[in-house]
Every structure is written in C-alpha cells, then in structure tokens.
Design a protein around this motif. Structure first.
Motif, short mmCIF file in Angstrom:
data_model
loop_
_atom_site.label_atom_id
_atom_site.label_comp_id
_atom_site.label_asym_id
_atom_site.label_seq_id
_atom_site.Cartn_x
_atom_site.Cartn_y
_atom_site.Cartn_z
N GLY A 1 2.05 24.44 -16.52
CA GLY A 1 3.04 23.63 -17.23
C GLY A 1 3.51 22.40 -16.48
O GLY A 1 4.41 21.71 -16.95
N MET A 2 2.90 22.10 -15.34
CA MET A 2 3.31 20.90 -14.62
C MET A 2 2.79 19.66 -15.34
O MET A 2 1.76 19.70 -16.01
N LEU A 3 3.52 18.56 -15.19
CA LEU A 3 3.20 17.30 -15.84
C LEU A 3 2.64 16.32 -14.82
O LEU A 3 3.09 16.28 -13.67
N LYS A 4 1.69 15.48 -15.26
CA LYS A 4 1.19 14.43 -14.38
C LYS A 4 2.30 13.43 -14.13
O LYS A 4 3.14 13.17 -14.99
N SER A 5 2.31 12.86 -12.94
CA SER A 5 3.34 11.92 -12.53
C SER A 5 2.71 10.87 -11.63
O SER A 5 1.56 10.98 -11.24
N HIS A 6 3.48 9.88 -11.31
CA HIS A 6 3.04 8.86 -10.37
C HIS A 6 3.91 8.96 -9.12
O HIS A 6 5.07 9.35 -9.19
N GLY A 7 3.37 8.59 -8.00
CA GLY A 7 4.16 8.67 -6.77
C GLY A 7 3.64 7.69 -5.74
O GLY A 7 2.62 7.03 -5.91
N MET A 8 4.35 7.64 -4.66
CA MET A 8 4.00 6.78 -3.53
C MET A 8 4.11 7.61 -2.26
O MET A 8 4.93 8.52 -2.18
N VAL A 9 3.26 7.29 -1.28
CA VAL A 9 3.28 8.04 -0.03
C VAL A 9 3.03 7.12 1.15
O VAL A 9 2.46 6.03 1.00
N PHE A 10 3.46 7.53 2.31
CA PHE A 10 3.05 6.97 3.60
C PHE A 10 2.10 7.96 4.23
O PHE A 10 2.34 9.18 4.17
N ARG A 11 1.06 7.49 4.87
CA ARG A 11 0.19 8.33 5.68
C ARG A 11 0.00 7.58 6.99
O ARG A 11 -0.86 6.72 7.10
N LYS A 12 0.84 7.87 7.97
CA LYS A 12 0.89 7.12 9.22
C LYS A 12 -0.36 7.26 10.06
O LYS A 12 -0.59 6.48 10.97
N TYR A 13 -1.21 8.25 9.78
CA TYR A 13 -2.43 8.42 10.54
C TYR A 13 -3.57 7.54 10.02
O TYR A 13 -4.63 7.46 10.65
N LEU A 14 -3.38 6.86 8.88
CA LEU A 14 -4.44 5.98 8.33
C LEU A 14 -4.45 4.64 9.04
O LEU A 14 -3.49 4.12 9.46
#
Length: 129
Positions: A116-129
């Motif tokens: 029942g989860m819904l698709k969403s949009h988000g933002m992330v940091f990945r400091k190892y990239l």
C-alpha cells in the motif's frame, strides 16, 4: 526462522554478508551501531546457523513520522518471504505512526506497492560520491 525486535544476544559477528553490491559497504560493526541506534528494528535470525539473515530498521519521533532506511535479506535467503515478513512486522510496530517514508531503487517500488505504499519524490545527499 526466528524474528526478533531487539539486539539481545546479537553481536557484530552475527551480521555478516550484508550490503552486497554497495559502493561503500558497511562493516559488521557499523551495521551493529546502526541497528543499536535505530528506534525500531526487526531481525530475521537463523537459529541453525546463529546468524542474522535479514533486517529492517526505522527511525522515528514515535508520534507522527518514521523513516525506514534499510531492509535487506542475505542473497542466499532471498525469495523466501523473509523481506515481506520483516516489512509487515515493522508496519505493525509503526501502526500508530501517521507518516512512514522510505526511499528505494526503482526496481524495488513494486515490492513496497504491494503493502500500500505510494510512489513519491525525494532528494538525498550521498557524501561518498
């Protein structure tokens, strides 16, 4: 298979083989620290081998919000319903929480939609990239 909601009797030695394919895999000690500092955890523990074969964790304010950062099952234990059981157990622990969020790769969205989860949009940091 035994499902546990505490780290009682678990050490980093019981947490081997996770994070396959990660660009920067976590050590067993880092994994243990993450689980120890999480608000909620559920572990799938194989009593025959004395290892954790799957886990899920959540961070929460215990009121309105929770975030599920990780759900993982060891490769040799996948496709046996363990991930679904871990997720259902976590949802039960979070049943009084209004907003439950997680981020996942596109190929995993179908897994979470079945609950029942819904698709969403988000933002992330990945400091190892």
């Amino acid at each position: 298979m035994e499902y546990r909601t505490t780290l009682e009797g678990i050490s980093p030695n019981n947490l081997k083989g996770f994070f396959v394919g990660w660009k920067k895999p976590l050590t067993s000690e880092e994994h243990y620290t993450i689980l120890k500092n999480s608000t909620f955890i559920v572990l799938a523990y194989d009593r025959e081998t004395s290892i954790v074969v799957g886990f899920i964790n959540a961070l929460s304010d215990r009121s309105h919000f929770a975030f599920i950062p990780m759900l993982e099952v060891l490769p040799e234990y996948q496709h046996k319903g363990i991930g679904s059981k871990l997720f259902k157990m976590m949802l039960k622990l979070l049943e009084d929480i209004t907003c439950i969020d997680l981020t996942c790769d596109i190929q995993m969205q179908g897994f979470y939609e079945q609950f029942g989860m819904l698709k969403s949009h988000g933002m992330v940091f990945r400091k190892y990239l």
